[in-house]
Design a protein around this motif. Structure first.
Motif, mmCIF file in Angstrom:
data_model
loop_
_atom_site.group_PDB
_atom_site.id
_atom_site.type_symbol
_atom_site.label_atom_id
_atom_site.label_comp_id
_atom_site.label_asym_id
_atom_site.label_seq_id
_atom_site.Cartn_x
_atom_site.Cartn_y
_atom_site.Cartn_z
ATOM 1 N N TYR A 1 0.807 -1.213 0.000
ATOM 2 C CA TYR A 1 0.000 0.000 0.000
ATOM 3 C C TYR A 1 0.846 1.272 0.000
ATOM 4 C CZ TYR A 1 -4.318 -2.551 1.105
ATOM 5 O OH TYR A 1 -5.408 -3.379 1.072
ATOM 6 N N LEU A 2 2.097 1.183 0.445
ATOM 7 C CA LEU A 2 2.919 2.387 0.607
ATOM 8 C C LEU A 2 3.064 3.231 -0.661
ATOM 9 C CD1 LEU A 2 5.680 1.317 3.142
ATOM 10 C CD2 LEU A 2 3.985 3.128 3.401
ATOM 11 N N PRO A 3 3.338 2.655 -1.840
ATOM 12 C CA PRO A 3 3.450 3.524 -3.029
ATOM 13 C C PRO A 3 2.170 4.324 -3.292
ATOM 14 C CG PRO A 3 4.295 1.340 -3.520
ATOM 15 C CD PRO A 3 3.661 1.267 -2.164
ATOM 16 N N PHE A 4 1.014 3.702 -3.084
ATOM 17 C CA PHE A 4 -0.252 4.402 -3.293
ATOM 18 C C PHE A 4 -0.461 5.476 -2.223
ATOM 19 C CE2 PHE A 4 -0.769 0.093 -4.974
ATOM 20 C CZ PHE A 4 -1.006 0.404 -6.312
ATOM 21 N N ASP A 5 -0.065 5.161 -0.995
ATOM 22 C CA ASP A 5 -0.198 6.127 0.089
ATOM 23 C C ASP A 5 0.714 7.333 -0.139
ATOM 24 O OD1 ASP A 5 -1.966 4.388 1.309
ATOM 25 O OD2 ASP A 5 -0.455 3.531 2.648
ATOM 26 N N ILE A 6 1.920 7.082 -0.592
ATOM 27 C CA ILE A 6 2.865 8.180 -0.855
ATOM 28 C C ILE A 6 2.367 9.021 -2.034
ATOM 29 C CG2 ILE A 6 5.220 8.703 -1.624
ATOM 30 C CD1 ILE A 6 6.077 6.217 0.088
ATOM 31 N N TYR A 7 1.850 8.358 -3.065
ATOM 32 C CA TYR A 7 1.263 9.092 -4.196
ATOM 33 C C TYR A 7 0.126 9.985 -3.711
ATOM 34 C CZ TYR A 7 -1.302 10.012 -8.492
ATOM 35 O OH TYR A 7 -1.961 10.621 -9.512
ATOM 36 N N ALA A 8 -0.740 9.431 -2.870
ATOM 37 C CA ALA A 8 -1.862 10.207 -2.335
ATOM 38 C C ALA A 8 -1.364 11.379 -1.501
ATOM 39 C CB ALA A 8 -2.782 9.315 -1.511
ATOM 40 N N HIS B 1 -2.587 14.927 -2.526
ATOM 41 C CA HIS B 1 -3.467 15.589 -1.566
ATOM 42 C C HIS B 1 -2.738 15.733 -0.235
ATOM 43 C CE1 HIS B 1 -6.654 14.728 -4.422
ATOM 44 N NE2 HIS B 1 -6.239 13.479 -4.440
ATOM 45 N N PRO B 2 -1.760 16.638 -0.171
ATOM 46 C CA PRO B 2 -1.004 16.774 1.074
ATOM 47 C C PRO B 2 -1.913 17.222 2.218
ATOM 48 C CG PRO B 2 -0.407 18.510 -0.484
ATOM 49 C CD PRO B 2 -1.349 17.589 -1.184
ATOM 50 N N GLY C 1 -0.699 10.933 7.951
ATOM 51 C CA GLY C 1 -0.978 9.954 8.997
ATOM 52 C C GLY C 1 -1.081 8.540 8.451
ATOM 53 N N VAL C 2 -1.722 8.392 7.295
ATOM 54 C CA VAL C 2 -1.842 7.062 6.680
ATOM 55 C C VAL C 2 -0.467 6.514 6.310
ATOM 56 C CG1 VAL C 2 -2.713 5.839 4.642
ATOM 57 C CG2 VAL C 2 -4.210 7.399 5.885
#
Length: 157
Positions: A118-125, A129-130, A136-137
């Motif tokens: 999930y990390l690549p998607f979380d970092i992209y997000a 959307h900073p 937190g995610v």
């Protein structure tokens, strides 16, 4: 630490971090099982009605776009398929939770790989959307990967 210390734990793999992650995974799994049950109980008609209400509320094109495609894709077969996929997801999380609670190595592997995926998607997000929620995610997933990775590393020593 001495054996009479209340924080003493002779098994270095069993620590509160595994139990906290196990509880979170159990909650996610239970929610997914409930969601799958809800999909099966509702069926396609209310879902199609809700999608059409969203299209009308947001004044979207009812014949084109993602919401129109979704409204047309909802059928008894697709609802059964979605419910089965959500049920499998939930059962996998419940199994992982049980394994983490029991300090099983395979559960640490499963959780570590899943959180890392999930990390690549979380970092992209986070970059798209900073904000505090996105940060937190990412932070929570990094902590999960660290705790489970540390557990696996301790098992190797």
């Amino acid at each position: 630490m001495a054996p009479d210390d209340p924080h003493y734990n002779p098994d270095p793999r069993r620590h509160p971090g595994l139990h906290v992650i196990a509880i979170v995974e159990a909650v996610k799994g239970a929610l997914a099982v409930f969601a799958a049950s809800g999909l099966e109980l509702l069926g396609p008609a209310p879902l199609q009605r809700w999608v059409h209400e969203l299209i009308a509320r947001f004044q979207l094109d009812p014949d084109h776009g993602a919401m129109a495609w979704l409204a047309n894709a909802i059928s008894p077969h697709s609802v059964h398929f979605a419910a089965a996929a959500v049920l499998a997801y939930g059962l996998l999380h419940l199994l992982e939770a049980w394994g983490l609670w029991r300090a099983k190595a395979w559960a640490s592997w499963l959780g570590c790989l899943a959180a890392a995926a999930y990390l690549p998607f979380d970092i992209y997000a986070l970059f798209r959307h900073p904000g505090w929620l996105s940060a937190g995610v990412v932070l929570i997933n990094l902590i999960v990967v660290w705790v489970l990775g540390r557990d696996l590393f301790k098992r190797r020593r």
